[in-house]
Design an enzyme around this catalytic site. Sequence first.
Site, PDB file in Angstrom:
ATOM      1  N   SER A 211       0.846  -1.191   0.000  1.00  0.00           N
ATOM      2  CA  SER A 211       0.000   0.000   0.000  1.00  0.00           C
ATOM      3  C   SER A 211       0.884   1.244   0.000  1.00  0.00           C
ATOM      4  CB  SER A 211      -0.971  -0.055   1.181  1.00  0.00           C
ATOM      5  OG  SER A 211      -1.985   0.907   1.053  1.00  0.00           O
ATOM      6  N   GLU A 331      -9.467  -5.243  -3.892  1.00  0.00           N
ATOM      7  CA  GLU A 331      -8.817  -4.312  -2.964  1.00  0.00           C
ATOM      8  C   GLU A 331      -9.830  -3.440  -2.219  1.00  0.00           C
ATOM      9  OE1 GLU A 331      -5.520  -3.768  -2.380  1.00  0.00           O
ATOM     10  OE2 GLU A 331      -4.444  -4.677  -4.054  1.00  0.00           O
ATOM     11  N   HIS A 417      -8.008  -5.438   0.408  1.00  0.00           N
ATOM     12  CA  HIS A 417      -6.764  -4.689   0.557  1.00  0.00           C
ATOM     13  C   HIS A 417      -6.006  -5.130   1.809  1.00  0.00           C
ATOM     14  CE1 HIS A 417      -4.074  -1.352  -0.167  1.00  0.00           C
ATOM     15  NE2 HIS A 417      -4.278  -0.862   1.044  1.00  0.00           N
TER      16      HIS A 417
END
Length: 507
Positions: A211, A331, A417
């Site tokens: 991320s 995600e 995610h």
Amino acid sequence: MSMVSFLAAALLMISLAGPTDPMPRAAVEQGTLIGREADGVRSFKGVPYARPPVGGLRWRPPQPAGPWGERDAGQVGPICVQPPGNGDNGVGPLPMSEDCLTLNVWAPAQSEGPLPVMFWIHGGGLNNGSGTAALYDGTRLAKRGVVVVTVNYRLGRLGFFDHPALAAERAPGAPAANYGLMDVIAALRWVRENAAAFGGDPDNVTVFGESAGGALVTRLMISDAGRGLFHRAVVQSGLGRDEGTPLDGPRRDGGPSMRTRGEAFAAAHGAATAEQLRAVPAETFLQPAPNFYGGDLLVKDGLYVADDVEAAFAAGREAPVPLIIGANSAEFWWMKPSDLSPYGAIDDAMTEAERAAFLAAYGGQEGYDQFVLSDLVFNEPARHLARLHAGNGHPTYLYRFDVVSAAMPEPHAGATHASERQYVFDNLTASPWPTTAMDQRQADAIAAYWTTFAAKGNPNGGERPAWPEFGAEPDRLLEFTNDGPVARTVPFGDRLDLIEAYYARVR
């Protein structure tokens, strides 16, 4: 002491500690670290790689750590100042403090020859997270024959901030605003100087991050200051089409500069001078929370980061290192493009014809709402950067993570995610939901690919399914599934093609 003598002394200290020493020692430039040994792995935690960025050092580049003689390295240090974690298993334990620039090292107790080093950069939107979370414990990766390093770096407005008063006190051309990235680079320099003390090879360092941590990896790849500090890179859900904010001047989308943003925030808190800003309590800078994708934290400072990532890759200016890059299958399944957020604004420029084509590709509004942001923010940008990097002649491996535990309670329709992190570290005990034998099989596979890549710049080996190299087999990736890794053509390529064309038109 010469570097050769220093490395020899460091290696000698490791050998003298013995394979079963519960209090192993490591000689680094600043002194001797007293670590811990358990289950065949030595750990050294809470190691300062820079001076505390407090008082007059707030919003200044990290300064080298001072000497300490002997230092106990049995406990992690404080996490950097951040808002409450709200259950995120990547945050780590309290306390938190501005005095947080520490790293943690795990290494096999016994090894032959210098080992690959894996340097982890945590995610959390540049607002949250730490290298101290149990999720990122490096023990299980170290057992595979690597040295693991995790790092804390300054977050939020303490890590990514500028103001006219701060600019006025800097020398022309001095580093500014990107202090969290500067911290990561300082930690990598520390690793280069001290990796041998833990049996690591300073000439074989892999940076990997997820991320916002993945976004920092891509910035390291385009930063002159990061060049030569790492030799392989792994980007997990690290965006790629994101835009940096200049220090002084509008963004490409018309948004304000870093200094304008900083001035507005400071004015709301009655601070106008550099001295007043440094006197504001650290926790004050948490409210309102700075916006990661909206331009508050991703900085294009002109020195450490001179361009946007996509533009630098397109021009062939990225580090010429082997790259693993990819994203998860669902995600942002929980976020709709109609939501009022910078992510929701990404599709606002679509024409009627484009929107109709997108709706058809996604099977209607429901599918569009559920998956388009994941593709706009993560999946298509990963494919795009993979194409650029491979096209520039560098080994590239694209992946899609679609492992979903049977116990995961969310209505996900894919891997959400950050859900790959516990598999990468083979730390399923830190998973937010119960795991099964299937999950452990997939953790064994992905950890093996990652550590093999760190060792030789190619994730393939053993009896695992072969991972296609993206330059040799264009548009083929490795998909991690509940049934194991599968090499295949990039899924939903028609959707990603529409996104690529949309970005080409609007940018």
